[in-house]
Design a protein around this motif. Structure first.
Motif, PDB file in Angstrom:
ATOM      1  N   GLN A  87     -21.501  26.775 110.191  1.00 29.56           N
ATOM      2  CA  GLN A  87     -20.874  26.580 111.498  1.00 29.56           C
ATOM      3  C   GLN A  87     -19.367  26.430 111.352  1.00 29.56           C
ATOM      4  OE1 GLN A  87     -23.063  23.196 112.935  1.00 29.56           O
ATOM      5  NE2 GLN A  87     -24.683  24.452 113.817  1.00 29.56           N
ATOM      6  N   LEU A  88     -18.944  25.629 110.380  1.00 28.81           N
ATOM      7  CA  LEU A  88     -17.504  25.465 110.139  1.00 28.81           C
ATOM      8  C   LEU A  88     -16.855  26.788 109.760  1.00 28.81           C
ATOM      9  CD1 LEU A  88     -17.429  22.074 108.197  1.00 28.81           C
ATOM     10  CD2 LEU A  88     -16.531  22.517 110.488  1.00 28.81           C
ATOM     11  N   LYS A  89     -17.528  27.535 108.916  1.00 26.75           N
ATOM     12  CA  LYS A  89     -17.011  28.837 108.506  1.00 26.75           C
ATOM     13  C   LYS A  89     -16.835  29.746 109.729  1.00 26.75           C
ATOM     14  CE  LYS A  89     -17.877  32.269 104.916  1.00 26.75           C
ATOM     15  NZ  LYS A  89     -18.787  32.712 103.867  1.00 26.75           N
ATOM     16  N   PHE A  90     -17.787  29.683 110.659  1.00 26.68           N
ATOM     17  CA  PHE A  90     -17.695  30.481 111.884  1.00 26.68           C
ATOM     18  C   PHE A  90     -16.467  30.076 112.699  1.00 26.68           C
ATOM     19  CE2 PHE A  90     -18.459  30.863 116.455  1.00 26.68           C
ATOM     20  CZ  PHE A  90     -18.655  32.229 116.567  1.00 26.68           C
ATOM     21  N   PHE A  91     -16.298  28.774 112.923  1.00 25.30           N
ATOM     22  CA  PHE A  91     -15.209  28.308 113.777  1.00 25.30           C
ATOM     23  C   PHE A  91     -13.834  28.463 113.126  1.00 25.30           C
ATOM     24  CE2 PHE A  91     -18.771  26.057 115.863  1.00 25.30           C
ATOM     25  CZ  PHE A  91     -18.625  26.645 117.114  1.00 25.30           C
ATOM     26  N   GLU A  92     -13.802  28.599 111.800  1.00 20.31           N
ATOM     27  CA  GLU A  92     -12.535  28.807 111.097  1.00 20.31           C
ATOM     28  C   GLU A  92     -12.264  30.285 110.798  1.00 20.31           C
ATOM     29  OE1 GLU A  92     -13.028  26.328 107.664  1.00 20.31           O
ATOM     30  OE2 GLU A  92     -12.641  24.489 108.799  1.00 20.31           O
ATOM     31  N   LEU A  93     -13.199  31.152 111.135  1.00 22.91           N
ATOM     32  CA  LEU A  93     -13.088  32.566 110.812  1.00 22.91           C
ATOM     33  C   LEU A  93     -11.878  33.213 111.483  1.00 22.91           C
ATOM     34  CD1 LEU A  93     -14.414  35.038 109.428  1.00 22.91           C
ATOM     35  CD2 LEU A  93     -15.661  35.414 111.562  1.00 22.91           C
ATOM     36  N   LYS A  94     -11.103  33.918 110.662  1.00 24.75           N
ATOM     37  CA  LYS A  94      -9.935  34.669 111.133  1.00 24.75           C
ATOM     38  C   LYS A  94     -10.017  36.072 110.535  1.00 24.75           C
ATOM     39  CE  LYS A  94      -7.433  31.110 112.831  1.00 24.75           C
ATOM     40  NZ  LYS A  94      -8.106  30.622 113.971  1.00 24.75           N
ATOM     41  N   GLN A  95      -9.485  37.029 111.239  1.00 27.50           N
ATOM     42  CA  GLN A  95      -9.505  38.411 110.774  1.00 27.50           C
ATOM     43  C   GLN A  95      -8.690  38.586 109.504  1.00 27.50           C
ATOM     44  OE1 GLN A  95      -7.828  41.291 113.441  1.00 27.50           O
ATOM     45  NE2 GLN A  95      -8.341  42.997 112.121  1.00 27.50           N
ATOM     46  N   PHE A 113     -25.551  31.031 113.322  1.00 24.62           N
ATOM     47  CA  PHE A 113     -25.695  29.648 112.875  1.00 24.62           C
ATOM     48  C   PHE A 113     -25.129  28.636 113.864  1.00 24.62           C
ATOM     49  CE2 PHE A 113     -25.486  32.245 109.039  1.00 24.62           C
ATOM     50  CZ  PHE A 113     -26.735  31.957 108.526  1.00 24.62           C
ATOM     51  N   VAL A 114     -24.495  29.103 114.916  1.00 27.00           N
ATOM     52  CA  VAL A 114     -23.867  28.167 115.850  1.00 27.00           C
ATOM     53  C   VAL A 114     -24.680  27.946 117.110  1.00 27.00           C
ATOM     54  CG1 VAL A 114     -21.536  28.509 114.962  1.00 27.00           C
ATOM     55  CG2 VAL A 114     -22.353  29.926 116.844  1.00 27.00           C
ATOM     56  N   GLY A 115     -25.713  28.720 117.323  1.00 26.23           N
ATOM     57  CA  GLY A 115     -26.650  28.513 118.417  1.00 26.23           C
ATOM     58  C   GLY A 115     -26.037  28.134 119.741  1.00 26.23           C
ATOM     59  N   GLU A 122     -19.314  35.071 127.377  1.00 22.52           N
ATOM     60  CA  GLU A 122     -17.881  34.838 127.555  1.00 22.52           C
ATOM     61  C   GLU A 122     -17.322  33.955 126.437  1.00 22.52           C
ATOM     62  OE1 GLU A 122     -14.682  33.496 130.995  1.00 22.52           O
ATOM     63  OE2 GLU A 122     -16.817  33.220 131.362  1.00 22.52           O
ATOM     64  N   MET A 123     -18.081  32.923 126.047  1.00 25.68           N
ATOM     65  CA  MET A 123     -17.631  32.052 124.957  1.00 25.68           C
ATOM     66  C   MET A 123     -17.522  32.829 123.652  1.00 25.68           C
ATOM     67  SD  MET A 123     -19.781  28.579 125.760  1.00 25.68           S
ATOM     68  CE  MET A 123     -19.134  27.639 124.395  1.00 25.68           C
ATOM     69  N   ARG A 124     -18.487  33.702 123.391  1.00 26.24           N
ATOM     70  CA  ARG A 124     -18.457  34.520 122.178  1.00 26.24           C
ATOM     71  C   ARG A 124     -17.235  35.441 122.191  1.00 26.24           C
ATOM     72  NH1 ARG A 124     -23.505  35.092 119.191  1.00 26.24           N
ATOM     73  NH2 ARG A 124     -22.842  37.152 118.534  1.00 26.24           N
ATOM     74  N   ALA A 125     -16.968  36.050 123.345  1.00 26.89           N
ATOM     75  CA  ALA A 125     -15.824  36.959 123.468  1.00 26.89           C
ATOM     76  C   ALA A 125     -14.513  36.212 123.202  1.00 26.89           C
ATOM     77  CB  ALA A 125     -15.803  37.601 124.850  1.00 26.89           C
ATOM     78  N   LYS A 126     -14.390  35.019 123.768  1.00 23.60           N
ATOM     79  CA  LYS A 126     -13.163  34.238 123.565  1.00 23.60           C
ATOM     80  C   LYS A 126     -12.999  33.825 122.115  1.00 23.60           C
ATOM     81  CE  LYS A 126     -12.540  32.641 128.238  1.00 23.60           C
ATOM     82  NZ  LYS A 126     -12.493  31.577 129.202  1.00 23.60           N
ATOM     83  N   ARG A 127     -14.079  33.395 121.482  1.00 23.60           N
ATOM     84  CA  ARG A 127     -14.002  32.982 120.073  1.00 23.60           C
ATOM     85  C   ARG A 127     -13.656  34.177 119.194  1.00 23.60           C
ATOM     86  NH1 ARG A 127     -12.226  32.209 116.299  1.00 23.60           N
ATOM     87  NH2 ARG A 127     -13.124  31.499 114.373  1.00 23.60           N
TER      88      ARG A 127
END
Length: 150
Positions: A87-95, A113-115, A122-127
């Protein structure tokens, strides 16, 4: 198409992927709810089979339902701290040094993994947009994306 056998793994993502593939095979093979655990245990080989025999012996219920099996399996092969790390890896992911395609692939793999954290399109698009390179993010922002289409 025969489902993949599961022997053991040090990779928790691989273990979770195997479970997902087994769930897909239930539909193709028309496996009843009562037979899912028996079906899956047939595809557990070697160390994974020995582990399940031991874990099964510790269970009080005569019939183990699929939800219980998944919980036991994930406790063995996908520890809670790994879920948190993913989950942390997802939220810290940068291109950063990735192409957009590579970034999208990594984003999609980690998003599972973030369920509930990403429960709307919309949340997925913004992230997804937040992780893009700044020059690309500013161009995409002009479109005001409300959906994420992977």
């Amino acid at each position: 198409m025969k489902p993949q056998e599961f022997r053991r793994t040090q990779d928790p993502v691989e273990a979770q992927s195997w479970l997902k593939e087994m769930e897909k095979s239930f539909k193709l093979a028309v496996v009843s709810e009562e037979k899912k655990v028996d079906y899956v245990s047939y595809f557990q080989k070697d160390e994974a089979n020995y582990w399940w025999e031991s874990a099964r012996a510790l269970e009080e219920e005569e019939v183990i339902i699929w939800g219980r099996f998944k919980k036991i399996f994930l406790n063995k092969y996908f520890l809670r701290n790994m879920q948190t790390q993913m989950q942390l890896k997802f939220f810290e992911l940068k291109q950063e040094g990735m192409t957009v395609g590579e970034y999208e692939k990594e984003f999609t793999e980690l998003a599972r993994f973030v369920g509930n954290y990403m429960d709307t399109d919309e949340m997925r698009a913004k992230r997804f947009q937040q992780g893009l390179k700044p020059w690309l993010r500013s161009r995409v922002a002009a479109f005001e994306l409300a959906t994420y289409a992977n």
